[in-house]
Design an enzyme around this catalytic site. Structure first.
Site, short mmCIF file in Angstrom:
data_model
loop_
_atom_site.label_atom_id
_atom_site.label_comp_id
_atom_site.label_asym_id
_atom_site.label_seq_id
_atom_site.Cartn_x
_atom_site.Cartn_y
_atom_site.Cartn_z
N HIS A 39 0.40 2.35 3.46
CA HIS A 39 1.13 1.62 2.41
C HIS A 39 0.16 0.79 1.59
CE1 HIS A 39 4.82 0.16 0.58
NE2 HIS A 39 4.32 -1.05 0.60
N HIS A 55 5.09 -4.21 -5.05
CA HIS A 55 4.96 -2.91 -4.38
C HIS A 55 6.30 -2.18 -4.36
CE1 HIS A 55 6.43 -4.00 -0.07
NE2 HIS A 55 6.93 -4.86 -0.92
N CYS A 92 4.80 4.05 -3.03
CA CYS A 92 3.83 2.94 -3.10
C CYS A 92 2.54 3.32 -3.84
CB CYS A 92 3.52 2.43 -1.69
SG CYS A 92 2.68 3.62 -0.62
#
Length: 402
Positions: free
Chosen positions: A365, A377, A317
């Site tokens: 994240h 993402h 990420c």
């Protein structure tokens, strides 16, 4: 006495009968309990699919946290390795200079030896404390300028080389610690992902289908919230547009009503035209950078998530967000924990395309906001870079990097 003992014997015999009955009953009860204890225990209750999903999501989340720790440890290790390499190169150079100074002194020592006896220069070089020997014997008073310079160079290079060796040794220890952290984080990631895969592999085909339905329901709810945010942002943008139009129309009407006079010509030239230009220029500049970020991110859609990856074939990420903003000329740190500190925090309702959306209380994240409540993402192992609602996970904060 004999006749007196007989009744007592009979009494003992009478009491023995009920005692035997009680003992038999007790033994029977123990036997039944023993049989119950030896019976096969009932199978543990199988967790519900909702519980399985929660556990798997939690394992992926823990793996995400461990991935950021791995990224941080790897970044420290790489920096420390460069530092160690630089120090070792410097130590090698200083050692060469020390050897040159030693050779120079050796020349003087050999010349003194040829004139007879062990030279004071040689004695100094072999002493445990060359500086102390030098000071104690007042050698400087008896050396030529060239010899004194050679002694000074030797002492300087010897002290410098020793200092750099000590630094290099400490840096190597730090590098070893960073490598240990790197290894531990890697093992943690692999362990969590292995547990998640095991849980999913134990599901039947029917259970997997039902789990997919639960996942789809979760996605639909996240999409609903994203659409709601998109409508809200669109309404706010429309309201701002109308307000700007009304203000411009009002200003035009005022200009029509105000007669021009020769005496006043030029007094207000240009005033007001630049009052809001700074904000406009800033918004325009950010929009230009954000467009580059989003174009880059869109080009990565479909590439696999791989923990610790920074492209170009796969990403985690924070690796994706770092590379995307690099395409716009902005350098971001490696981990989510550092990226969240770069830029300005804004409300979720005020998010603009290009902003970074961070998730979970531990900020493990991150995704790139593209508008309409959606982001691009790199989700998790087994998934590819994709577009998804920002409400798929609990939002921590939104940050505008540039």
């Amino acid at each position: 006495m004999a006749s007196h003992r007989k009744p007592r014997t009979r009494m003992a015999g009478l009491r023995a009968t009920p005692a035997l009955g009680i003992t038999t009953a007790a033994l029977t009860s123990v036997a039944l309990l023993s049989q119950s204890a030896q019976a096969a225990p009932s199978a543990p209750q199988k967790p519900s699919l909702e519980e399985v999903q929660k556990k798997v999501d939690d394992l992926y989340h823990q793996a995400g946290v461990a991935t950021q720790k791995y990224n941080s440890a790897k970044e420290r290790t790489d920096k420390q390795r460069k530092k160690v390499d630089t120090l070792l190169d410097d130590v090698a150079k200083r050692t060469d200079k020390l050897n040159e100074a030693r050779q120079e002194l050796g020349t003087f020592a050999a010349a003194q030896y040829r004139t007879g006896g062990v030279s004071e220069t040689a004695t100094m070089m072999l002493a445990d404390d060359p500086q102390g020997y030098f000071d104690q014997n007042h050698l400087s008073d008896r050396l030529t300028a060239r010899q004194k310079k050679a002694v000074d160079d030797y002492q300087t290079q010897q002290a410098s080389a020793t200092k750099q060796r000590t630094k290099a040794a400490k840096s190597l220890e730090t590098l070893s610690d960073s490598r240990d952290d790197l290894r531990t984080s890697k093992q943690t990631v692999q362990k969590k992902l292995g547990q998640a895969r095991t849980m999913l592999s134990e599901l039947t085909a029917e259970e997997k289908a039902r789990l997919a339905a639960i996942e789809k329901k979760k996605e639909e709810e996240a999409k609903r919230k994203a659409a709601e945010l998109a409508r809200k942002q669109e309404a706010e943008a429309e309201a701002k547009r109308k307000a700007a139009e009304e203000a411009a129309a009002k200003e035009r009407e005022q200009n029509k009503e105000t007669p021009d006079s020769g005496s006043d010509t030029g007094t207000d030239t240009g005033t007001g035209s630049g009052s809001g230009s700074g904000s406009g220029d800033t918004d325009s500049g950010y929009a230009t950078k954000a467009a580059k970020v989003i174009n880059f991110a869109e080009a990565q859609i479909g590439k696999p998530y791989v923990w610790g990856a920074t492209g170009p074939d796969s990403y985690d990420c924070s690796g994706l967000t770092q590379d995307a903003w690099k395409a716009a000329g902005i350098s971001l740190p490696r981990t989510t924990w550092d990226q969240v500190k770069v830029g300005t925090t804004v409300k979720t309702a005020d998010a603009k395309p290009g902003d970074l959306v961070f998730f979970y209380d531990d900020i493990s994240h991150v995704g790139i906001y593209i508008g309409d409540g959606k982001m691009i993402h790199a989700p998790k192992p087994g998934a590819n870079v994709r577009v998804e609602s920002i409400y798929y996970m609990p939002i921590h904060s939104v940050v505008r990097p540039a």
